[in-house]
Design an enzyme around this catalytic site. Structure first.
Site, PDB file in Angstrom:
ATOM      1  N   THR A 166       4.582   2.184   6.116  1.00  0.00           N
ATOM      2  CA  THR A 166       3.193   1.732   6.008  1.00  0.00           C
ATOM      3  C   THR A 166       2.345   2.601   6.920  1.00  0.00           C
ATOM      4  OG1 THR A 166       1.608   0.013   6.680  1.00  0.00           O
ATOM      5  CG2 THR A 166       3.769  -0.134   7.678  1.00  0.00           C
ATOM      6  N   ILE A 167       1.150   2.946   6.475  1.00  0.00           N
ATOM      7  CA  ILE A 167       0.299   3.777   7.345  1.00  0.00           C
ATOM      8  C   ILE A 167      -0.197   2.993   8.564  1.00  0.00           C
ATOM      9  CG2 ILE A 167      -0.504   5.253   5.438  1.00  0.00           C
ATOM     10  CD1 ILE A 167      -3.303   3.791   5.841  1.00  0.00           C
ATOM     11  N   ASP A 168      -0.104   1.644   8.501  1.00  0.00           N
ATOM     12  CA  ASP A 168      -0.707   0.826   9.561  1.00  0.00           C
ATOM     13  C   ASP A 168       0.066   0.855  10.885  1.00  0.00           C
ATOM     14  OD1 ASP A 168      -2.520   0.102   7.615  1.00  0.00           O
ATOM     15  OD2 ASP A 168      -1.509  -1.781   7.132  1.00  0.00           O
TER      16      ASP A 168
ATOM     17  N   ALA B 281      15.444  10.844  -1.406  1.00  0.00           N
ATOM     18  CA  ALA B 281      16.658  10.783  -0.579  1.00  0.00           C
ATOM     19  C   ALA B 281      17.571   9.644  -1.037  1.00  0.00           C
ATOM     20  CB  ALA B 281      16.270  10.605   0.885  1.00  0.00           C
TER      21      ALA B 281
ATOM     22  N   GLY C 211       5.905  -1.913   3.818  1.00  0.00           N
ATOM     23  CA  GLY C 211       5.512  -2.451   5.120  1.00  0.00           C
ATOM     24  C   GLY C 211       5.804  -3.940   5.243  1.00  0.00           C
TER      25      GLY C 211
ATOM     26  N   GLY D  36     -10.940  12.780  20.523  1.00  0.00           N
ATOM     27  CA  GLY D  36     -11.896  12.835  21.636  1.00  0.00           C
ATOM     28  C   GLY D  36     -13.120  11.972  21.400  1.00  0.00           C
TER      29      GLY D  36
ATOM     30  N   GLY E 280       0.836  -1.202   0.000  1.00  0.00           N
ATOM     31  CA  GLY E 280       0.000   0.000   0.000  1.00  0.00           C
ATOM     32  C   GLY E 280       0.869   1.248   0.000  1.00  0.00           C
TER      33      GLY E 280
HETATM   34  O1  F6P Z   1      -1.465  -1.598   4.458  1.00  0.00           O
HETATM   35  C1  F6P Z   1      -2.016  -0.379   4.147  1.00  0.00           C
HETATM   36  C2  F6P Z   1      -3.491  -0.516   3.878  1.00  0.00           C
HETATM   37  O2  F6P Z   1      -3.996   0.772   3.543  1.00  0.00           O
HETATM   38  C3  F6P Z   1      -4.310  -1.134   5.003  1.00  0.00           C
HETATM   39  O3  F6P Z   1      -4.603  -0.218   6.025  1.00  0.00           O
HETATM   40  C4  F6P Z   1      -5.522  -1.601   4.254  1.00  0.00           C
HETATM   41  O4  F6P Z   1      -6.155  -2.659   4.922  1.00  0.00           O
HETATM   42  C5  F6P Z   1      -4.939  -2.070   2.947  1.00  0.00           C
HETATM   43  O5  F6P Z   1      -3.718  -1.373   2.781  1.00  0.00           O
HETATM   44  C6  F6P Z   1      -5.811  -1.837   1.753  1.00  0.00           C
HETATM   45  O6  F6P Z   1      -5.209  -2.433   0.662  1.00  0.00           O
HETATM   46  P1  F6P Z   1      -5.557  -2.096  -0.845  1.00  0.00           P
HETATM   47  O7  F6P Z   1      -4.991  -0.734  -1.144  1.00  0.00           O
HETATM   48  O8  F6P Z   1      -4.869  -3.161  -1.613  1.00  0.00           O
HETATM   49  O9  F6P Z   1      -7.039  -2.089  -0.966  1.00  0.00           O
END
Ligand code: F6P
Length: 323
Positions: free
Chosen positions: A125-127, A22, A102, A185, A11
């Site tokens: 990775t954003i996760d 960089a 990721g 919040g 992702g």
């Molecule tokens: O790993 C990053 C992520 O955005 C997860 O948060 C999400 O579950 C997944 O990728 C979605 O994957 P795709 O972009 O293949 O739909």
């Protein structure tokens, strides 16, 4: 080493471009030629390389996404795919590879390392579920996007005296939901790491209403057993138990598309520079990232096959604050 390549995989995450920039510029400064691999491991297997010079990565530090493109490449998980990639690297005379991504991407990087190809991973990775680093490229920006959505939804929720289920990404990890819930919040946070009883949500909302709240915000992680859709289903026949009218909003990929904030640009820039430094020193088979506040490395063998958990003390803190 004369030629290196860089790819982005899995992702996309805001800040990947800053990392590419960089790698290219610090690589060229070391006297190397740098190639970009198009579409991640899928492009690597096809030998889809593009030479990158300093100006090719000009004006991208502020762009979300990845100029190289990304892909999920199931074929690369198997031996034939990996051998094909090694052959393509050999044909192009490339002697080192930087993999920005990721969990799945670093598993791919580790596979190449095990086949004796010099690889360095950059944690992105954003996760924030990658085992090892404190925080990965893209998390901070994705979190701020989720927060903006929460703030906006809270306004309309208050106007209409409604409750909102706001589902955020994160795959099987509750980090984004937990942090967005605290910073936004929220009245309740649902994450995969903690079993959820929807009746507890109903109770929390009723009590919030009785305390005079005009809105109810429930932040839900997409990977939770009760995601937004399941909760909507659950409450369909139990509307009267909530004290609020209920709406749901799934933020989804909007979280991935943002321009990177300062934190991600800097983290990515430092990571890219550290990765080429590792290649220079011959320190390969490692993941570069922020570990206990330091830009350093961890062997990929210790990173792959694991997932980072969330700090549940923060969930306790959230519960204490929600009054
Ligand atoms: O790993 C990053 C992520 O955005 C997860 O948060 C999400 O579950 C997944 O990728 C979605 O994957 P795709 O972009 O293949 O739909």
């Amino acid at each position: 080493m004369k030629r290196i390549a860089v790819l982005t995989s899995g992702g996309d995450a805001p800040g990947m471009n800053a990392a590419i920039r960089a790698v290219v510029r610090t690589g060229i400064a070391k006297g190397w030629e740098v190639f970009g691999v198009n579409q991640g491991f899928a492009g690597l297997m096809e030998g889809d390389f593009t030479p990158l010079k300093q100006r090719d990565v000009g004006g991208i530090i502020q762009q979300g996404g990845t100029i190289l493109g990304s892909a999920r490449a199931p074929l690369f998980k198997e031996e034939p795919g990996q051998l094909k990639a090694l052959d393509a690297l050999k044909q192009a005379g490339i002697e080192g590879l930087v993999v920005i991504g990721g969990n799945g991407s670093q598993t791919g990087a580790h596979a190449l390392h095990q086949r004796n190809f010099p690889v360095v991973g950059i944690a992105s990775t954003i996760d924030n579920d990658l085992f090892g680093p404190d925080i990965t490229i893209g998390v901070d920006t994705a979190l701020n996007i989720a927060l903006e959505a929460i703030d906006r939804l809270k306004i309309t929720a208050s106007s209409h005296k409604r409750a909102f289920l706001i589902e955020v990404m994160g795959r099987g990890c509750g980090y984004l939901a937990l942090m967005a819930g605290i910073a936004g919040g929220a009245e309740y946070i649902v994450i995969p790491e903690v079993p959820c009883n929807p009746e507890d949500i109903a109770k929390e909302l009723r009590e919030a209403r009785e305390r005079g709240k005009k809105h109810g915000i429930i932040v839900v992680a997409e990977g939770a057993e009760y995601n937004a859709q399941k909760l909507v289903e659950y409450f369909k026949e139990r509307k009267d138990t909530l004290g609020f009218e209920l709406r749901a909003s799934i933020i989804g990929h909007i979280q991935r598309g943002g321009a990177p904030g300062a934190f991600d640009r800097i983290l990515a820039t430092r990571s890219g520079a550290a990765a080429t430094q590792c290649l220079l020193k011959g320190q390969t088979g490692v993941l570069v990232g922020l570990f206990k506040g330091e830009m350093t490395t961890m062997p990929l063998s210790e990173v792959v096959g694991k997932t980072k958990g969330v700090d549940l003390r923060l969930l306790d803190l959230h519960r204490e604050l929600e009054q």
